[in-house]
Design a protein around this motif. Structure first.
Motif, PDB file in Angstrom:
ATOM      1  N   THR A 172       0.805  -1.124  -0.109  1.00  0.00           N
ATOM      2  CA  THR A 172      -0.056  -0.021  -0.055  1.00  0.00           C
ATOM      3  C   THR A 172       0.821   1.314  -0.118  1.00  0.00           C
ATOM      4  O   THR A 172       1.711   1.440   0.903  1.00  0.00           O
ATOM      5  N   HIS A 175       0.891   9.235  -0.946  1.00  0.00           N
ATOM      6  CA  HIS A 175       1.657  10.515  -0.383  1.00  0.00           C
ATOM      7  C   HIS A 175       3.312  10.106  -0.483  1.00  0.00           C
ATOM      8  O   HIS A 175       4.159  10.450   0.355  1.00  0.00           O
ATOM      9  N   ARG A 189       3.975  -0.871   3.915  1.00  0.00           N
ATOM     10  CA  ARG A 189       2.916   0.268   4.116  1.00  0.00           C
ATOM     11  C   ARG A 189       3.925   1.457   3.956  1.00  0.00           C
ATOM     12  O   ARG A 189       4.662   1.809   4.831  1.00  0.00           O
ATOM     13  N   GLN A 192       1.151   6.468   4.968  1.00  0.00           N
ATOM     14  CA  GLN A 192      -0.001   6.723   5.855  1.00  0.00           C
ATOM     15  C   GLN A 192       0.553   7.648   6.747  1.00  0.00           C
ATOM     16  O   GLN A 192       1.702   7.930   7.089  1.00  0.00           O
ATOM     17  N   ASP A 193      -0.546   8.437   7.736  1.00  0.00           N
ATOM     18  CA  ASP A 193      -0.208   9.378   8.448  1.00  0.00           C
ATOM     19  C   ASP A 193       0.925   8.876   9.532  1.00  0.00           C
ATOM     20  O   ASP A 193       0.762   7.784  10.146  1.00  0.00           O
ATOM     21  N   GLN A 209      -0.988  15.403   8.982  1.00  0.00           N
ATOM     22  CA  GLN A 209       0.375  15.094   8.403  1.00  0.00           C
ATOM     23  C   GLN A 209       0.503  15.333   7.046  1.00  0.00           C
ATOM     24  O   GLN A 209       0.142  14.814   6.348  1.00  0.00           O
ATOM     25  N   THR A 226       6.684  -0.513   7.610  1.00  0.00           N
ATOM     26  CA  THR A 226       5.820   0.559   7.652  1.00  0.00           C
ATOM     27  C   THR A 226       6.673   1.825   7.858  1.00  0.00           C
ATOM     28  O   THR A 226       7.700   2.010   8.447  1.00  0.00           O
ATOM     29  N   ASP A 228       5.923   5.997   8.042  1.00  0.00           N
ATOM     30  CA  ASP A 228       4.869   6.915   7.804  1.00  0.00           C
ATOM     31  C   ASP A 228       5.355   8.113   7.117  1.00  0.00           C
ATOM     32  O   ASP A 228       6.511   8.584   6.943  1.00  0.00           O
ATOM     33  N   ARG A 229       4.393   8.862   6.657  1.00  0.00           N
ATOM     34  CA  ARG A 229       4.805  10.223   6.123  1.00  0.00           C
ATOM     35  C   ARG A 229       5.283  11.028   6.977  1.00  0.00           C
ATOM     36  O   ARG A 229       4.769  11.026   8.321  1.00  0.00           O
TER      37      ARG A 229
END
Lengths: 342, 342, 342
Positions: A172, A175, A189, A192-193, A209, A226, A228-229
């Protein structure tokens, strides 16, 4: 030999070709025309195979190998069996890796898209790229030439993936801006936030975010990792950084070039790694710290402080590794004293 | 300014509106008509931006910010540059978060379902909900009004998702009841069997896992986090609890309201957290324990005992944090003594 | 009683049948014709339910249970309330588990394939197997009879899945051979490249990963767990091994039969576990080590050494558990001394 159901072998290759490809020197040039059909470990290699020897623990196997050829270091040349042709390299494992790549190249990307893929009309798909079954490519996405998007992978609006990338199934992305020649393993991943909010007993207040994730060229990212952005700045993975499985990268974190992050480790938010940093398995670095170029953190360690360039730290809380080992020794003695007394 | 490919900005807003929205007080009411166009950090904010200042470490940037307006605490009002209008709040970061939400609201949910989604005819999909491409909604599922189900997400028979939820792509839900306004990030797994069995050398004997997972209103759950269903009682995540990435919640575990579970931590089976408990990154709590209201467990700690309300513990095995720090100091000295002697 | 939306109950069964099924002895044969309708915990069981008692901590509940019948050990028979029929077993929890399985069998696999599944024409799908919506089955894959492949799961070329397997939604399999009666929970990743490369500042050189993953019969693997394929030899999970959520298994690692790996633990590359080894939550074993038959590693421990058969180790770096506890005690006293002096 690798299971032919899963791996397609190329070759055979002349030993001289292999030496050139690997940047190694053929000790006896007369062996250059010998045909090599496969690679194999020391103890299983036969008269058509090439192997390698680097770790002295395997000296016994080296002395008795039945391999046609072996990549090794200059200093080990004298101990090879007489029937084995030698390729001399200052980095035998790396030379072997390059030769193995020649025999077992990654399967080619088949251009096209599966009819079950859902590709938005505004997405730009590069030449020769492959979009797998049930993959979902949203509006404005750009996929570079020759990249492969695995089945069931979902790429969110306007995300960019460079050329010659291998995105495995069930990833997934959103962004984010992914470079060229990036490999993502299944379940990654990205984008995501981040975990950013104002804690409040009446209900935590989310801080939007507003950053992205940028992944440099040539990165490899392991299964179910994972990233995160960023919260405002971007989260950045530097070119050539390799990340193992189940790793967590918090918002605004950055790695330099060529870093190595081993399985189940984590970088907290806003922490910055220099170039060629290695974080071993199940370790963590707290937030808002820096880890200098070439520094290393031992497995199962947790650093609450920035680590200077070139140093190796370990323990929780982490400290220079020598000091940590000294402390462990002291501890061990204390534990034993207890026994003598008791 | 956030990358417009990924974030859609609202506004501009009058400063007075922003103050009211954030529950902050405009120090100079005359500035109330000023138009604010964006939010930005102290060092990048310009004459159309609002920023915030809370952490004294950034005092230098605060004194020189070019921001049109700044949210801060009463005590910092005197140190602002003269050209910056001030919004006074007892919780500047929270006030800023609310304002940033106004500029960057979550993208609206587009009602409907993608033709590639597989929705069972007995599923009840609320008004205004969105079902993404290749999502799978099984028999008897209920999705509340205004909720969004991401591409490739699979929701098993009879599971319930409340209203205004945001379920990211590639999640898997079963045997669960999810409240309203819940956010699940990609790859979340909810409702699979807990790890319950009778160990037996002739073959472990599974104990059927007959409970569910209940997630309260307003929860947020991070990427690739796993929450097993209960063995008989339910596994429960209390309202307003926020969980980060790669967290493991075992069967029958419960969290109270407003808890915070940071990345890669784990709750073992049947452990119960009170309200507003914080478990920091890479920590774990053993099974069948309780953690009282407001208690905190430091990063990389492992608790083998219940933690009383309001206390902060750390270390493995965890103990009150002050005691842990004292022990670390003693250890450090012992390590140094060793050097002097050697 | 379990929520009927999620669990379908079988029965009722005569108590005599249940005793036979569980290998337990009915203390009063006259009770054999009694009909039992459900299973329930001690404190909630009523006049139609069967319960169990094993852990003395629950003696109070046992003395007052309203259950029609109870599985327990011989030694506890005397303390049961007079109205409760007893089933005597040397392993009451295991006997109870078998009875609970009878009341709540796993839902049957519905033969067929969903029209949205993408199944390559050369794949061989066994009789009675189910292929879920949007699942992707590539060329040459073999799925055994009676197996169920969840929605969105992707199985790569030539991989093999045995008979009567339950593969949950959103899993990814490649380069693997899975035995019979294997359960994979959602998000499991099997067969991706191991983390094998020659580190090089000019760009890490990948060593082609030419092995497979072999999973024995009767294994269970938890949500979002990752198992990399071997580099040359295979990665192996022995028959009857149970693995929890978010576990990492590195390339070439092997487990014997009946091992138990609890949540968030990790096995580094080339490490070999014997039979019936237990690795507790959040622990790790470094690479190229062996853990002997029946050995155990405590939670949150990290072993840098091989562990002899039958021993229990703990701590980081791990040592025999008794020694570890002694050291913790010494440490604790040192910490307290500090207080007295200060």
């Amino acid at each position: 030999m690798a299971d032919p159901r899963f791996f397609r072998r190329s070759g055979p290759f002349r030993l001289q070709e292999l030496a050139e490809h690997a940047g190694a020197r053929l000790l006896d040039p007369a062996a250059g025309e010998m045909l090599i059909h496969d690679v194999a470990p020391l103890d299983r290699a036969g008269p058509e195979d090439l192997t390698f020897f680097d770790n002295p623990a395997y000296l016994g196997q080296y002395r008795e190998t039945g391999a046609a050829a072996c990549v090794t270091a200059e200093k080990h040349a004298g101990k090879a069996p007489p029937g084995t042709a030698l390729l001399i390299s200052p980095a035998p494992y790396g030379a072997y890796a390059r030769i193995a790549q020649l025999f077992y190249p990654p399967p080619p990307v088949m251009p096209g898209r599966h009819p079950s893929a859902v590709v938005h009309e505004t997405a730009l798909i590069g030449e020769g790229a492959w979009i797998g079954p049930c993959a979902v490519i949203e509006a404005g996405v750009r996929i570079g030439a020759g990249s492969s998007i695995g089945a069931g992978t979902v790429i969110g609006e306007n995300a960019e993936v460079g050329a010659d990338c291998r995105i495995a199934p069930n990833c997934t992305l959103s962004h984010c801006i992914i470079g060229d020649r990036v490999t993502l393993h299944p379940g990654v991943r990205i984008g995501q936030d981040g975990f950013g909010f104002h804690p409040d007993p009446r209900g935590h207040v989310k801080v939007p975010q507003l950053g992205r994730v940028r992944i440099g060229d040539g990165c490899e990212i392991g299964a179910n990792t994972t990233i995160d952005r960023g919260a405002g700045p971007d989260t950045v993975v530097g070119a050539g950084t390799w990340i193992d499985n189940l790793v967590q990268i918090g918002h605004n974190a950055e790695t330099g070039q060529g870093c190595i992050l081993v399985a189940q480790c984590g970088l907290s938010g806003s922490t910055k790694l220099g170039n060629f940093v290695a974080i071993a398995a199940q370790s963590g670095v707290a937030g808002h710290l820096t880890v200098g170029d070439g520094a290393r953190l031992a497995a199962r360690s947790g650093s609450m402080h920035s680590i200077p360039a070139g140093e190796t730290w370990g323990g929780t809380p982490a400290m220079p590794l020598k000091r940590y080992f000294r402390m462990l020794k002291t501890l061990e003695k204390l534990g034993e004293q207890k026994v003598e007394k008791g």
